[in-house]
Motif scaffolding. Structure first.
Motif, PDB file in Angstrom:
ATOM      1  N   ASP A 294     -63.107   7.024  -1.979  1.00 32.60           N
ATOM      2  CA  ASP A 294     -63.875   6.344  -3.021  1.00 32.60           C
ATOM      3  C   ASP A 294     -63.229   5.018  -3.403  1.00 32.60           C
ATOM      4  O   ASP A 294     -63.931   4.025  -3.668  1.00 32.60           O
ATOM      5  N   LEU A 295     -61.899   4.996  -3.444  1.00 31.16           N
ATOM      6  CA  LEU A 295     -61.203   3.754  -3.767  1.00 31.16           C
ATOM      7  C   LEU A 295     -61.489   2.686  -2.724  1.00 31.16           C
ATOM      8  O   LEU A 295     -61.767   1.521  -3.065  1.00 31.16           O
ATOM      9  N   VAL A 296     -61.436   3.069  -1.454  1.00 36.11           N
ATOM     10  CA  VAL A 296     -61.723   2.118  -0.383  1.00 36.11           C
ATOM     11  C   VAL A 296     -63.121   1.533  -0.544  1.00 36.11           C
ATOM     12  O   VAL A 296     -63.336   0.315  -0.450  1.00 36.11           O
ATOM     13  N   HIS A 297     -64.095   2.395  -0.833  1.00 38.36           N
ATOM     14  CA  HIS A 297     -65.479   1.931  -0.901  1.00 38.36           C
ATOM     15  C   HIS A 297     -65.831   1.292  -2.234  1.00 38.36           C
ATOM     16  O   HIS A 297     -66.950   0.780  -2.401  1.00 38.36           O
ATOM     17  N   SER A 298     -64.892   1.282  -3.175  1.00 36.18           N
ATOM     18  CA  SER A 298     -65.118   0.519  -4.401  1.00 36.18           C
ATOM     19  C   SER A 298     -64.902  -0.971  -4.164  1.00 36.18           C
ATOM     20  O   SER A 298     -65.301  -1.802  -4.978  1.00 36.18           O
ATOM     21  N   VAL A 299     -64.252  -1.307  -3.043  1.00 37.26           N
ATOM     22  CA  VAL A 299     -64.030  -2.704  -2.665  1.00 37.26           C
ATOM     23  C   VAL A 299     -65.171  -3.145  -1.756  1.00 37.26           C
ATOM     24  O   VAL A 299     -65.550  -2.432  -0.820  1.00 37.26           O
ATOM     25  N   ASP A 300     -65.719  -4.308  -2.040  1.00 38.96           N
ATOM     26  CA  ASP A 300     -66.852  -4.821  -1.265  1.00 38.96           C
ATOM     27  C   ASP A 300     -66.498  -4.907   0.217  1.00 38.96           C
ATOM     28  O   ASP A 300     -65.375  -5.297   0.578  1.00 38.96           O
ATOM     29  N   PRO A 301     -67.426  -4.543   1.108  1.00 36.28           N
ATOM     30  CA  PRO A 301     -67.156  -4.614   2.549  1.00 36.28           C
ATOM     31  C   PRO A 301     -66.703  -5.994   3.016  1.00 36.28           C
ATOM     32  O   PRO A 301     -65.967  -6.098   4.001  1.00 36.28           O
ATOM     33  N   ALA A 302     -67.124  -7.036   2.318  1.00 38.29           N
ATOM     34  CA  ALA A 302     -66.694  -8.385   2.705  1.00 38.29           C
ATOM     35  C   ALA A 302     -65.183  -8.536   2.586  1.00 38.29           C
ATOM     36  O   ALA A 302     -64.553  -9.279   3.348  1.00 38.29           O
ATOM     37  N   HIS A 303     -64.586  -7.847   1.620  1.00 40.83           N
ATOM     38  CA  HIS A 303     -63.128  -7.897   1.459  1.00 40.83           C
ATOM     39  C   HIS A 303     -62.432  -6.921   2.402  1.00 40.83           C
ATOM     40  O   HIS A 303     -61.271  -7.129   2.759  1.00 40.83           O
ATOM     41  N   ARG A 304     -63.119  -5.851   2.796  1.00 41.85           N
ATOM     42  CA  ARG A 304     -62.469  -4.829   3.621  1.00 41.85           C
ATOM     43  C   ARG A 304     -62.243  -5.274   5.058  1.00 41.85           C
ATOM     44  O   ARG A 304     -61.511  -4.611   5.798  1.00 41.85           O
ATOM     45  N   VAL A 305     -62.865  -6.372   5.470  1.00 39.39           N
ATOM     46  CA  VAL A 305     -62.656  -6.869   6.840  1.00 39.39           C
ATOM     47  C   VAL A 305     -61.607  -7.973   6.870  1.00 39.39           C
ATOM     48  O   VAL A 305     -61.334  -8.541   7.932  1.00 39.39           O
ATOM     49  N   SER A 306     -60.998  -8.273   5.732  1.00 37.12           N
ATOM     50  CA  SER A 306     -59.976  -9.314   5.694  1.00 37.12           C
ATOM     51  C   SER A 306     -58.750  -8.890   6.499  1.00 37.12           C
ATOM     52  O   SER A 306     -58.375  -7.718   6.516  1.00 37.12           O
ATOM     53  N   PRO A 307     -58.089  -9.835   7.164  1.00 36.79           N
ATOM     54  CA  PRO A 307     -56.853  -9.476   7.904  1.00 36.79           C
ATOM     55  C   PRO A 307     -55.722  -9.034   6.984  1.00 36.79           C
ATOM     56  O   PRO A 307     -54.739  -8.465   7.452  1.00 36.79           O
ATOM     57  N   LYS A 308     -55.842  -9.276   5.676  1.00 33.79           N
ATOM     58  CA  LYS A 308     -54.793  -8.897   4.741  1.00 33.79           C
ATOM     59  C   LYS A 308     -55.201  -7.718   3.863  1.00 33.79           C
ATOM     60  O   LYS A 308     -54.573  -7.456   2.839  1.00 33.79           O
ATOM     61  N   VAL A 309     -56.237  -6.984   4.268  1.00 29.09           N
ATOM     62  CA  VAL A 309     -56.632  -5.811   3.504  1.00 29.09           C
ATOM     63  C   VAL A 309     -55.625  -4.690   3.756  1.00 29.09           C
ATOM     64  O   VAL A 309     -55.132  -4.507   4.871  1.00 29.09           O
ATOM     65  N   ARG A 310     -55.292  -3.929   2.713  1.00 28.20           N
ATOM     66  CA  ARG A 310     -54.287  -2.871   2.847  1.00 28.20           C
ATOM     67  C   ARG A 310     -54.235  -2.021   1.590  1.00 28.20           C
ATOM     68  O   ARG A 310     -54.809  -2.382   0.552  1.00 28.20           O
ATOM     69  N   PHE A 311     -53.535  -0.888   1.704  1.00 27.96           N
ATOM     70  CA  PHE A 311     -53.142  -0.086   0.548  1.00 27.96           C
ATOM     71  C   PHE A 311     -51.775  -0.565   0.076  1.00 27.96           C
ATOM     72  O   PHE A 311     -51.013  -1.184   0.822  1.00 27.96           O
ATOM     73  N   MET A 312     -51.463  -0.222  -1.175  1.00 25.64           N
ATOM     74  CA  MET A 312     -50.120  -0.458  -1.684  1.00 25.64           C
ATOM     75  C   MET A 312     -49.777   0.644  -2.681  1.00 25.64           C
ATOM     76  O   MET A 312     -50.598   1.014  -3.520  1.00 25.64           O
ATOM     77  N   PHE A 313     -48.561   1.191  -2.572  1.00 28.42           N
ATOM     78  CA  PHE A 313     -48.089   2.255  -3.451  1.00 28.42           C
ATOM     79  C   PHE A 313     -46.588   2.380  -3.266  1.00 28.42           C
ATOM     80  O   PHE A 313     -46.011   1.749  -2.372  1.00 28.42           O
ATOM     81  N   ASN A 314     -45.939   3.186  -4.099  1.00 25.18           N
ATOM     82  CA  ASN A 314     -44.493   3.345  -3.930  1.00 25.18           C
ATOM     83  C   ASN A 314     -44.191   4.481  -2.956  1.00 25.18           C
ATOM     84  O   ASN A 314     -45.087   5.160  -2.459  1.00 25.18           O
ATOM     85  N   ASP A 315     -42.917   4.692  -2.694  1.00 19.79           N
ATOM     86  CA  ASP A 315     -42.519   5.629  -1.642  1.00 19.79           C
ATOM     87  C   ASP A 315     -42.810   7.084  -2.004  1.00 19.79           C
ATOM     88  O   ASP A 315     -43.174   7.881  -1.140  1.00 19.79           O
ATOM     89  N   LEU A 316     -42.669   7.442  -3.277  1.00 20.63           N
ATOM     90  CA  LEU A 316     -42.972   8.814  -3.686  1.00 20.63           C
ATOM     91  C   LEU A 316     -44.464   9.105  -3.545  1.00 20.63           C
ATOM     92  O   LEU A 316     -44.867  10.222  -3.186  1.00 20.63           O
ATOM     93  N   THR A 317     -45.293   8.117  -3.824  1.00 21.37           N
ATOM     94  CA  THR A 317     -46.731   8.290  -3.634  1.00 21.37           C
ATOM     95  C   THR A 317     -47.051   8.471  -2.157  1.00 21.37           C
ATOM     96  O   THR A 317     -47.885   9.309  -1.788  1.00 21.37           O
TER      97      THR A 317
END
Length: 421
Positions: A294-317
């Motif tokens: 759901d988090l992924v699809h909350s971002v517009d598809p236009a942004h999801r094809v960017s070369p800098k699209v990614r997840f970010m979280f800490n190591d415990l997550t």
């Protein structure tokens, strides 16, 4: 152990960890399930250690290669009895003179007039003065070689992802004047059906709405790192690496923290602070695989094809996310191959570990996803580095200073998952 052997061990650890999780069935009793879960975590801790060993081996090989190149540059010509650059009419370079300066107790009197001139020219060419003050270069306040500044920047990137131009969009400026960034989000607008002969609509409903954000210049310093005269004199070939690590870690820690969770008031607007809500988790201490989707699809598809699209979280997550599976029983996390430069992925997307982000707990923004190319990091010049002699005599002190700012140009481009309250 060779890189190939480490890679094979790494792959086996992932296999064993997943085997432990797969042994947890619906009818597995709680104690056995907890035992298998702990086994998975222990194996993945070994996996992380092996990854670090692989990275260390690669860095060591790179360092040895650079060292060999440096030795090759400084070797005498065949038949010569002295190093090149001393009697062949060439002036010594700034880096060599600076090392000589340190190895002789940071005493300018020990340098030749030519060496002092080289050191002075290097300072005047590379120093960046921010205030109308008068300083005395003979007090030991010489900047260090550009190579050390570059090494510190690399160390900062290793410490946290937010200072890395491969993740965010960086703007490099030589001055600290505020710069304005125009912003626009036109992803919700489309064209309309055209009726033959009809007049084009002109009611302003499709006008582009522009905004503006400011990138300023906030300064941070390392405080002084002291090192002994003996260290400067006897361990000269390790000083650059040592000081680069120390200063890079200090600058990297503050830069990454401010660019992640900065308030935006008298400080950078951190990417977590500036991001918009993408998904609220049902639980306060856990994340479900469907919630990541759901988090992924909350971002517009236009942004999801960017070369800098990614997840970010800490190591415990990341440790928790490694255990998640989709509806077909496939793990969301997939191992990469560090020896081939292939990163690990989550739901097919790259991810960055950012220790400045919160761990999983109630009402915390624990996962980011989106186009990090829309996060702008403004870097004002290179890190400023200076050596001070008299204050710590006979030892020396070195300190670093940086100026930067950060802002998310489009708040819809990066969204966060927040846990339940």
């Amino acid at each position: 152990m060779s890189l190939k052997e480490l890679q094979e061990k790494r792959e086996k650890l992932v296999h064993d960890a997943r085997e432990a999780l797969d042994d947890i069935k619906k009818n597995t009793d709680e104690s056995r399930a907890a035992e298998l879960d702990k086994r998975h975590d222990d194996i993945m801790a070994d996996f992380d250690r092996v990854e670090k060993l692989i990275e260390r081996e690669r860095k060591t090989a790179d360092a040895e290669h650079r060292s060999e190149e440096a030795r090759a540059r400084n070797r005498p010509n065949p038949g010569d009895t002295e190093a090149r650059g001393e009697d062949d009419g060439q002036s010594p370079d700034y880096r060599t003179v600076f090392y000589t300066y340190l190895s002789r107790g940071a005493d300018l009197g020990e340098l030749t007039p030519e060496e002092r001139a080289v050191l002075r020219r290097g300072v005047e060419a590379k120093a960046e003065f921010r205030a109308q003050t008068v300083g005395t270069t003979t007090a030991g306040g010489y900047t260090v070689p550009t190579e050390l500044a570059d090494f510190i920047v690399k160390s900062m990137k290793a410490w946290g992802p937010m200072y890395d131009e491969d993740i965010c969009t960086t703007i490099n400026t030589s001055t600290g004047n505020a710069i304005k960034i125009p912003t626009v989000d036109d992803t919700a607008s489309t064209a309309e059906d055209r009726t033959e002969g009809a007049a084009l609509t002109d009611d302003g409903g499709k006008d582009v709405a522009f905004g503006q954000k400011s990138l300023d210049s906030y300064g941070y310093d390392t405080e002084f790192v002291r090192f002994s005269l003996e260290l400067a004199r006897d361990s000269i070939f390790n000083m650059e690496s040592l000081l680069g690590d120390l200063l890079g870690e200090r600058l990297g820690r503050i830069a990454n923290a401010r660019l992640t969770t900065g308030s935006g008031t008298g400080a950078p607007n951190g990417v977590v602070t500036a991001s918009s809500l993408g998904k609220t988790a049902t639980a306060a201490a856990a994340i479900a695989s469907d919630e990541l989707i759901d988090l992924v699809h909350s971002v517009d598809p236009a942004h999801r094809v960017s070369p800098k699209v990614r997840f970010m979280f800490n190591d415990l997550t990341l440790s928790a996310l490694r255990k998640l599976k989709d509806g077909q029983g496939n793990y969301l996390w997939q191992m990469g191959d560090i020896t081939k430069g292939q990163p690990g992925t989550l739901l097919g997307y790259r991810y960055s570990i950012n220790q400045a982000m919160d761990s999983i707990a109630a009402a915390k923004k624990v996962v980011l996803f989106g186009d990090f190319g829309k996060y702008y990091v403004r870097k004002v010049g290179s890190p400023l580095i200076g050596v001070l002699r008299e204050r710590f005599w006979p030892d020396l002190g070195i300190a670093g200073l940086i100026y930067f700012d950060g802002e998310l140009g489009d708040t819809a481009a990066v969204r966060h998952l927040i846990t339940a309250a």
